[in-house]
Design a protein around this motif. Sequence first.
Motif, PDB file in Angstrom:
ATOM      1  N   GLU A   1      -7.989  -5.136 -32.256  1.00 20.02           N
ATOM      2  CA  GLU A   1      -8.189  -6.554 -31.980  1.00 20.02           C
ATOM      3  C   GLU A   1      -8.660  -7.280 -33.249  1.00 20.02           C
ATOM      4  O   GLU A   1      -9.478  -6.762 -34.011  1.00 20.02           O
ATOM      5  CB  GLU A   1      -9.229  -6.731 -30.874  1.00 20.02           C
ATOM      6  N   ALA A   2      -8.131  -8.498 -33.441  1.00 20.21           N
ATOM      7  CA  ALA A   2      -8.533  -9.368 -34.557  1.00 20.21           C
ATOM      8  C   ALA A   2      -8.337  -8.699 -35.910  1.00 20.21           C
ATOM      9  O   ALA A   2      -9.068  -8.949 -36.867  1.00 20.21           O
ATOM     10  CB  ALA A   2      -9.984  -9.810 -34.399  1.00 20.21           C
ATOM     11  N   GLY A   3      -7.359  -7.817 -35.995  1.00 17.57           N
ATOM     12  CA  GLY A   3      -7.092  -7.160 -37.265  1.00 17.57           C
ATOM     13  C   GLY A   3      -5.702  -6.576 -37.261  1.00 17.57           C
ATOM     14  O   GLY A   3      -4.929  -6.730 -36.315  1.00 17.57           O
TER      15      GLY A   3
ATOM     16  N   LYS B   1     -15.902   0.478 -34.917  1.00 14.02           N
ATOM     17  CA  LYS B   1     -17.161   0.801 -34.225  1.00 14.02           C
ATOM     18  C   LYS B   1     -16.919   0.878 -32.720  1.00 14.02           C
ATOM     19  O   LYS B   1     -15.892   0.401 -32.202  1.00 14.02           O
ATOM     20  CB  LYS B   1     -18.223  -0.254 -34.539  1.00 14.02           C
ATOM     21  N   LYS B   2     -17.885   1.470 -32.051  1.00 17.28           N
ATOM     22  CA  LYS B   2     -17.818   1.580 -30.595  1.00 17.28           C
ATOM     23  C   LYS B   2     -17.787   0.182 -29.976  1.00 17.28           C
ATOM     24  O   LYS B   2     -18.531  -0.705 -30.367  1.00 17.28           O
ATOM     25  CB  LYS B   2     -19.037   2.355 -30.080  1.00 17.28           C
ATOM     26  N   GLY B   3     -16.896  -0.009 -28.998  1.00 16.53           N
ATOM     27  CA  GLY B   3     -16.763  -1.307 -28.344  1.00 16.53           C
ATOM     28  C   GLY B   3     -15.585  -2.119 -28.841  1.00 16.53           C
ATOM     29  O   GLY B   3     -15.212  -3.115 -28.202  1.00 16.53           O
ATOM     30  N   ASP B   4     -14.983  -1.716 -29.984  1.00 16.47           N
ATOM     31  CA  ASP B   4     -13.791  -2.409 -30.468  1.00 16.47           C
ATOM     32  C   ASP B   4     -12.643  -2.180 -29.481  1.00 16.47           C
ATOM     33  O   ASP B   4     -12.591  -1.151 -28.789  1.00 16.47           O
ATOM     34  CB  ASP B   4     -13.398  -1.905 -31.860  1.00 16.47           C
ATOM     35  N   ARG B   5     -11.699  -3.127 -29.448  1.00 18.43           N
ATOM     36  CA  ARG B   5     -10.634  -3.078 -28.447  1.00 18.43           C
ATOM     37  C   ARG B   5      -9.261  -2.977 -29.111  1.00 18.43           C
ATOM     38  O   ARG B   5      -9.063  -3.422 -30.242  1.00 18.43           O
ATOM     39  CB  ARG B   5     -10.706  -4.311 -27.550  1.00 18.43           C
ATOM     40  N   LEU B   6      -8.318  -2.393 -28.358  1.00 20.24           N
ATOM     41  CA  LEU B   6      -6.974  -2.176 -28.872  1.00 20.24           C
ATOM     42  C   LEU B   6      -5.935  -2.746 -27.907  1.00 20.24           C
ATOM     43  O   LEU B   6      -6.150  -2.780 -26.685  1.00 20.24           O
ATOM     44  CB  LEU B   6      -6.681  -0.677 -29.068  1.00 20.24           C
TER      45      LEU B   6
ATOM     46  N   PRO C   1       8.082 -10.978 -24.203  1.00 22.59           N
ATOM     47  CA  PRO C   1       7.646 -12.319 -24.613  1.00 22.59           C
ATOM     48  C   PRO C   1       8.471 -12.817 -25.795  1.00 22.59           C
ATOM     49  O   PRO C   1       8.989 -12.027 -26.586  1.00 22.59           O
ATOM     50  CB  PRO C   1       6.175 -12.109 -24.990  1.00 22.59           C
ATOM     51  N   LYS C   2       8.576 -14.131 -25.913  1.00 24.25           N
ATOM     52  CA  LYS C   2       9.343 -14.710 -27.018  1.00 24.25           C
ATOM     53  C   LYS C   2       8.633 -14.519 -28.347  1.00 24.25           C
ATOM     54  O   LYS C   2       9.264 -14.468 -29.402  1.00 24.25           O
ATOM     55  CB  LYS C   2       9.588 -16.196 -26.751  1.00 24.25           C
ATOM     56  N   GLN C   3       7.294 -14.425 -28.307  1.00 24.85           N
ATOM     57  CA  GLN C   3       6.528 -14.146 -29.521  1.00 24.85           C
ATOM     58  C   GLN C   3       5.350 -13.252 -29.175  1.00 24.85           C
ATOM     59  O   GLN C   3       4.940 -13.166 -28.014  1.00 24.85           O
ATOM     60  CB  GLN C   3       6.030 -15.451 -30.163  1.00 24.85           C
ATOM     61  N   ASP C   4       4.825 -12.580 -30.165  1.00 25.49           N
ATOM     62  CA  ASP C   4       3.725 -11.636 -29.966  1.00 25.49           C
ATOM     63  C   ASP C   4       2.489 -12.384 -29.447  1.00 25.49           C
ATOM     64  O   ASP C   4       1.982 -13.294 -30.104  1.00 25.49           O
ATOM     65  CB  ASP C   4       3.398 -10.953 -31.297  1.00 25.49           C
ATOM     66  N   PRO C   5       1.992 -12.010 -28.284  1.00 27.35           N
ATOM     67  CA  PRO C   5       0.801 -12.690 -27.750  1.00 27.35           C
ATOM     68  C   PRO C   5      -0.490 -12.313 -28.463  1.00 27.35           C
ATOM     69  O   PRO C   5      -1.551 -12.872 -28.154  1.00 27.35           O
ATOM     70  CB  PRO C   5       0.774 -12.253 -26.284  1.00 27.35           C
ATOM     71  N   ARG C   6      -0.409 -11.352 -29.374  1.00 31.83           N
ATOM     72  CA  ARG C   6      -1.591 -10.910 -30.123  1.00 31.83           C
ATOM     73  C   ARG C   6      -2.715 -10.469 -29.171  1.00 31.83           C
ATOM     74  O   ARG C   6      -2.524  -9.550 -28.397  1.00 31.83           O
ATOM     75  CB  ARG C   6      -2.073 -12.006 -31.081  1.00 31.83           C
TER      76      ARG C   6
END
Length: 312
Positions: free
Chosen positions: A186-188, A214-219, A274-279
């Motif tokens: 996420e965010a990277g 770190k712990k808690g980061d999301r994918l 999707p037409k574009q990456d929703p990120r």
Amino acid sequence: MRDTKESRLLLVLLVAIAFALITVDIRGGRNSPVDGARHAAAAAFGPVENGLSSAVDPVGNAVSAIRDSGSRHDRLAALEKENAALKAKLGSDDRNRSRLRQLDKLLKVAGEGQYGIKGAQVIAIGSAQGFSWTITIDAGADDGIKRDMTVLNGDGLVGRVTTVGPSTSTVLLANDPDFTVGTRMEAGDELGFASGQGDRPLRVELLNGKAEVKKGDRLVTFGSQADKPFVPGVPVGVVSRVDPSGGGLTRTLYVTPYVSFTKLDIVGVVVAPPKQDPRDTVLPAKPKPVPTPTVTVTVTPSADAPATDEQQ
């Protein structure tokens, strides 16, 4: 009585007389010569029989209860059937409410990610193909389902379609050891590959061995070429453990998936990417941190304290 020749002779004689009386009584019928004796015996022993009868009345009542149990059983069966119908109705209502909640979450995810989905219901677990973690859904080729389509629910990534029949399909779940999906932090832009480990967290190998995680980061899913088998932006899970960086080319993470693979019911197959990456737009909102309470200390002057110039 002592066992002598005379006693044995007397016993034989009594038995012979008893048989003779029985024979005379049977042949005589109502005019039997022993009928009077029978009535006299009944008068003598009747009170005793009544006493014994009252003593065993509970047994008689039980026998009567068994004799009459047919109608009682029918009434009991009818009540049990009615009770079961009420329980089934209540259970059905609860299940329908649960499905409505699942469908609402699924439609929300599909709307946020701009995924075109075909809703389906899980009708079986496991399959004849020998996969250890699979489900069967009630949608197939007749519904536009094709092999290598992404499957998700209101929580995130469920798996991918592996086998398609006319009206059903087999889905390989994301926690199966044969399952691999490309991921993005996420965010990277840190990329990696997540693999299933059964009932244990997903194992993710980041391509950058020095990535700060770190712990808690999301994918989320990174996506595949032509969006098959995976569309981008589908929530995968939360980092639960990070292996120490050993200076290798990759870095290992362990991720708790958003989806509970043992509680699947309503799912959606992505039939239009999707037409574009929703990120990161499909990721659930992060829980707000609980504010730390502010402690206020109030000091009250003591009555014995000396007065200041202003107080004087």
